[in-house]
Design a protein around this motif. Structure first.
Motif, PDB file in Angstrom:
ATOM      1  N   LYS A   1     -80.707  46.233  70.185  1.00 59.26           N
ATOM      2  CA  LYS A   1     -81.845  47.254  69.804  1.00 59.26           C
ATOM      3  C   LYS A   1     -83.061  46.597  70.584  1.00 59.26           C
ATOM      4  CE  LYS A   1     -79.690  49.194  65.898  1.00 59.26           C
ATOM      5  NZ  LYS A   1     -79.850  49.188  64.265  1.00 59.26           N
ATOM      6  N   VAL A   2     -84.103  47.326  70.628  1.00 61.29           N
ATOM      7  CA  VAL A   2     -85.515  46.815  70.980  1.00 61.29           C
ATOM      8  C   VAL A   2     -85.486  45.510  70.143  1.00 61.29           C
ATOM      9  CG1 VAL A   2     -87.842  47.213  71.162  1.00 61.29           C
ATOM     10  CG2 VAL A   2     -86.080  49.145  71.854  1.00 61.29           C
ATOM     11  N   LYS A   3     -85.455  45.432  68.996  1.00 61.80           N
ATOM     12  CA  LYS A   3     -85.849  44.192  68.221  1.00 61.80           C
ATOM     13  C   LYS A   3     -85.127  43.081  68.646  1.00 61.80           C
ATOM     14  CE  LYS A   3     -85.999  42.358  63.600  1.00 61.80           C
ATOM     15  NZ  LYS A   3     -86.224  40.902  64.280  1.00 61.80           N
ATOM     16  N   ASP A   4     -83.739  43.156  68.831  1.00 62.15           N
ATOM     17  CA  ASP A   4     -82.871  42.108  69.264  1.00 62.15           C
ATOM     18  C   ASP A   4     -83.415  41.357  70.536  1.00 62.15           C
ATOM     19  OD1 ASP A   4     -81.307  42.609  67.142  1.00 62.15           O
ATOM     20  OD2 ASP A   4     -80.123  44.060  68.523  1.00 62.15           O
ATOM     21  N   LEU A   5     -83.872  42.597  71.788  1.00 60.84           N
ATOM     22  CA  LEU A   5     -84.227  41.912  72.962  1.00 60.84           C
ATOM     23  C   LEU A   5     -85.593  41.227  72.750  1.00 60.84           C
ATOM     24  CD1 LEU A   5     -83.982  42.031  75.936  1.00 60.84           C
ATOM     25  CD2 LEU A   5     -85.286  44.065  76.109  1.00 60.84           C
ATOM     26  N   ALA A   6     -86.663  41.873  72.062  1.00 58.26           N
ATOM     27  CA  ALA A   6     -87.967  41.142  71.649  1.00 58.26           C
ATOM     28  C   ALA A   6     -87.712  39.814  71.158  1.00 58.26           C
ATOM     29  CB  ALA A   6     -88.587  42.188  70.592  1.00 58.26           C
ATOM     30  N   ASP A   7     -86.858  39.689  70.201  1.00 59.68           N
ATOM     31  CA  ASP A   7     -86.493  38.278  69.675  1.00 59.68           C
ATOM     32  C   ASP A   7     -85.840  37.576  70.653  1.00 59.68           C
ATOM     33  OD1 ASP A   7     -87.090  39.153  67.170  1.00 59.68           O
ATOM     34  OD2 ASP A   7     -85.342  39.240  66.293  1.00 59.68           O
TER      35      ASP A   7
ATOM     36  N   LEU B   1     -93.673  41.150  72.751  1.00 57.93           N
ATOM     37  CA  LEU B   1     -93.848  42.377  72.271  1.00 57.93           C
ATOM     38  C   LEU B   1     -95.383  42.913  72.085  1.00 57.93           C
ATOM     39  CD1 LEU B   1     -92.114  45.332  72.126  1.00 57.93           C
ATOM     40  CD2 LEU B   1     -91.747  44.849  69.720  1.00 57.93           C
ATOM     41  N   MET B   2     -95.809  43.961  72.677  1.00 58.43           N
ATOM     42  CA  MET B   2     -97.371  44.089  72.672  1.00 58.43           C
ATOM     43  C   MET B   2     -97.441  45.282  71.768  1.00 58.43           C
ATOM     44  SD  MET B   2     -98.459  41.339  73.680  1.00 58.43           S
ATOM     45  CE  MET B   2    -100.499  41.835  73.824  1.00 58.43           C
ATOM     46  N   ALA B   3     -96.706  46.197  71.763  1.00 53.56           N
ATOM     47  CA  ALA B   3     -96.793  47.482  71.339  1.00 53.56           C
ATOM     48  C   ALA B   3     -95.406  48.187  70.793  1.00 53.56           C
ATOM     49  CB  ALA B   3     -97.668  48.458  71.987  1.00 53.56           C
ATOM     50  N   GLY B   4     -95.543  49.228  70.183  1.00 51.62           N
ATOM     51  CA  GLY B   4     -94.067  50.088  70.091  1.00 51.62           C
ATOM     52  C   GLY B   4     -93.370  49.461  68.900  1.00 51.62           C
ATOM     53  N   PHE B   5     -94.021  48.932  67.970  1.00 53.60           N
ATOM     54  CA  PHE B   5     -92.991  48.341  66.862  1.00 53.60           C
ATOM     55  C   PHE B   5     -92.494  49.456  65.943  1.00 53.60           C
ATOM     56  CE2 PHE B   5     -96.688  45.556  67.755  1.00 53.60           C
ATOM     57  CZ  PHE B   5     -95.867  44.105  68.028  1.00 53.60           C
ATOM     58  N   GLU B   6     -92.966  50.846  66.073  1.00 57.45           N
ATOM     59  CA  GLU B   6     -92.238  51.632  65.331  1.00 57.45           C
ATOM     60  C   GLU B   6     -90.967  51.755  66.067  1.00 57.45           C
ATOM     61  OE1 GLU B   6     -94.711  53.519  68.477  1.00 57.45           O
ATOM     62  OE2 GLU B   6     -95.191  52.127  66.767  1.00 57.45           O
ATOM     63  N   GLY B   7     -90.485  51.374  67.216  1.00 57.81           N
ATOM     64  CA  GLY B   7     -89.303  51.827  67.994  1.00 57.81           C
ATOM     65  C   GLY B   7     -88.343  50.695  67.932  1.00 57.81           C
ATOM     66  N   LEU B   8     -88.508  49.566  67.213  1.00 54.02           N
ATOM     67  CA  LEU B   8     -87.672  48.498  67.089  1.00 54.02           C
ATOM     68  C   LEU B   8     -86.258  48.667  66.892  1.00 54.02           C
ATOM     69  CD1 LEU B   8     -90.205  45.927  65.205  1.00 54.02           C
ATOM     70  CD2 LEU B   8     -89.372  45.765  67.617  1.00 54.02           C
ATOM     71  N   ASP B   9     -85.945  49.863  66.350  1.00 51.41           N
ATOM     72  CA  ASP B   9     -84.484  50.161  66.150  1.00 51.41           C
ATOM     73  C   ASP B   9     -83.975  50.909  67.144  1.00 51.41           C
ATOM     74  OD1 ASP B   9     -84.178  48.695  63.648  1.00 51.41           O
ATOM     75  OD2 ASP B   9     -85.114  50.185  62.426  1.00 51.41           O
ATOM     76  N   LYS B  10     -84.798  51.407  67.997  1.00 49.85           N
ATOM     77  CA  LYS B  10     -84.199  52.103  69.262  1.00 49.85           C
ATOM     78  C   LYS B  10     -83.202  51.434  70.112  1.00 49.85           C
ATOM     79  CE  LYS B  10     -87.870  55.255  70.321  1.00 49.85           C
ATOM     80  NZ  LYS B  10     -88.465  55.761  71.140  1.00 49.85           N
ATOM     81  N   ILE B  11     -81.938  51.896  70.414  1.00 49.52           N
ATOM     82  CA  ILE B  11     -81.059  51.368  71.039  1.00 49.52           C
ATOM     83  C   ILE B  11     -81.165  51.171  72.671  1.00 49.52           C
ATOM     84  CG2 ILE B  11     -78.783  51.670  72.034  1.00 49.52           C
ATOM     85  CD1 ILE B  11     -77.903  52.813  69.133  1.00 49.52           C
ATOM     86  N   ILE B  12     -80.815  50.205  73.388  1.00 52.16           N
ATOM     87  CA  ILE B  12     -81.087  50.126  74.994  1.00 52.16           C
ATOM     88  C   ILE B  12     -79.559  49.758  75.435  1.00 52.16           C
ATOM     89  CG2 ILE B  12     -81.689  48.234  76.719  1.00 52.16           C
ATOM     90  CD1 ILE B  12     -83.864  47.297  74.808  1.00 52.16           C
TER      91      ILE B  12
END
Length: 86
Positions: free
Chosen positions: A8-14, A23-34
Protein backbone atom coordinates in the motif's frame (compact mmCIF):
# COMPACT_ATOMS: atom_id res chain seq x y z
CA UNK A 1 5.04 -21.16 -2.68
CA UNK A 2 5.06 -17.75 -4.37
CA UNK A 3 2.23 -15.41 -3.73
CA UNK A 4 1.04 -11.97 -4.50
CA UNK A 5 2.65 -9.29 -2.40
CA UNK A 6 0.34 -6.40 -1.68
CA UNK A 7 1.95 -3.08 -0.92
CA UNK A 8 0.00 0.00 0.00
CA UNK A 9 1.02 3.63 -0.36
CA UNK A 10 1.63 3.77 3.41
CA UNK A 11 4.02 0.80 3.23
CA UNK A 12 5.97 2.45 0.42
CA UNK A 13 6.01 5.82 2.24
CA UNK A 14 7.44 4.11 5.34
CA UNK A 15 10.05 2.30 3.25
CA UNK A 16 11.32 5.34 1.36
CA UNK A 17 11.40 7.40 4.55
CA UNK A 18 14.50 5.35 5.43
CA UNK A 19 16.20 7.23 2.54
CA UNK A 20 14.84 10.62 3.68
CA UNK A 21 12.16 10.69 0.96
CA UNK A 22 9.05 12.17 2.50
CA UNK A 23 5.39 11.79 1.55
CA UNK A 24 4.23 15.38 1.05
CA UNK A 25 0.53 15.04 0.27
CA UNK A 26 -2.24 12.56 -0.33
CA UNK A 27 -2.52 11.20 3.17
CA UNK A 28 -6.15 10.23 2.51
CA UNK A 29 -4.87 7.68 -0.02
CA UNK A 30 -2.50 5.81 2.30
CA UNK A 31 -4.52 2.60 2.00
CA UNK A 32 -4.47 2.55 -1.81
CA UNK A 33 -2.81 -0.51 -3.31
CA UNK A 34 0.18 -0.19 -5.64
CA UNK A 35 0.11 -2.83 -8.40
CA UNK A 36 3.01 -1.56 -10.50
CA UNK A 37 5.67 1.14 -10.81
CA UNK A 38 6.15 3.10 -14.04
CA UNK A 39 8.75 5.72 -14.97
CA UNK A 40 6.95 8.26 -17.16
CA UNK A 41 9.14 10.97 -18.71
CA UNK A 42 7.16 11.67 -21.87
CA UNK A 43 4.39 14.23 -22.02
CA UNK A 44 2.12 11.80 -23.90
CA UNK A 45 -0.72 9.91 -22.25
CA UNK A 46 0.90 6.51 -22.14
CA UNK A 47 -1.21 3.37 -22.65
CA UNK A 48 0.90 1.79 -19.89
CA UNK A 49 -0.79 3.92 -17.22
CA UNK A 50 -3.69 2.17 -15.52
CA UNK A 51 -5.29 2.23 -12.06
CA UNK A 52 -3.29 1.47 -8.91
CA UNK A 53 0.10 2.50 -10.25
CA UNK A 54 2.98 4.40 -8.73
CA UNK A 55 4.28 6.78 -11.40
CA UNK A 56 7.77 8.30 -11.16
CA UNK A 57 8.67 11.38 -13.21
CA UNK A 58 10.74 14.55 -13.38
CA UNK A 59 8.34 16.31 -15.79
CA UNK A 60 11.48 17.28 -17.76
CA UNK A 61 9.82 16.82 -21.18
CA UNK A 62 6.84 19.00 -20.33
CA UNK A 63 6.61 22.49 -21.81
CA UNK A 64 5.18 24.30 -18.80
CA UNK A 65 3.05 24.26 -15.70
CA UNK A 66 -0.24 24.11 -17.67
CA UNK A 67 0.85 20.90 -19.35
CA UNK A 68 2.00 19.42 -16.02
CA UNK A 69 -1.31 20.26 -14.33
CA UNK A 70 -3.26 18.78 -17.24
CA UNK A 71 -1.19 15.59 -16.95
CA UNK A 72 -1.72 15.43 -13.18
CA UNK A 73 -5.47 15.66 -13.78
CA UNK A 74 -5.17 12.80 -16.27
CA UNK A 75 -3.31 10.71 -13.66
CA UNK A 76 -6.24 11.32 -11.32
CA UNK A 77 -8.67 10.17 -14.00
CA UNK A 78 -6.54 7.06 -14.50
CA UNK A 79 -6.79 6.42 -10.74
CA UNK A 80 -3.10 5.97 -10.06
CA UNK A 81 -2.29 5.34 -6.41
CA UNK A 82 0.83 7.49 -6.08
CA UNK A 83 3.11 9.88 -7.95
CA UNK A 84 6.76 10.51 -7.19
CA UNK A 85 8.62 13.37 -8.81
CA UNK A 86 11.89 15.19 -8.53
Amino acid sequence: MGGIIIIKVKDLADLILEDNIILMAGFEGLDKIIDYINVQEIADKSPWIRPNGFVLTTFSNFTGMDQIIEHLEWYLEMQISALGFH
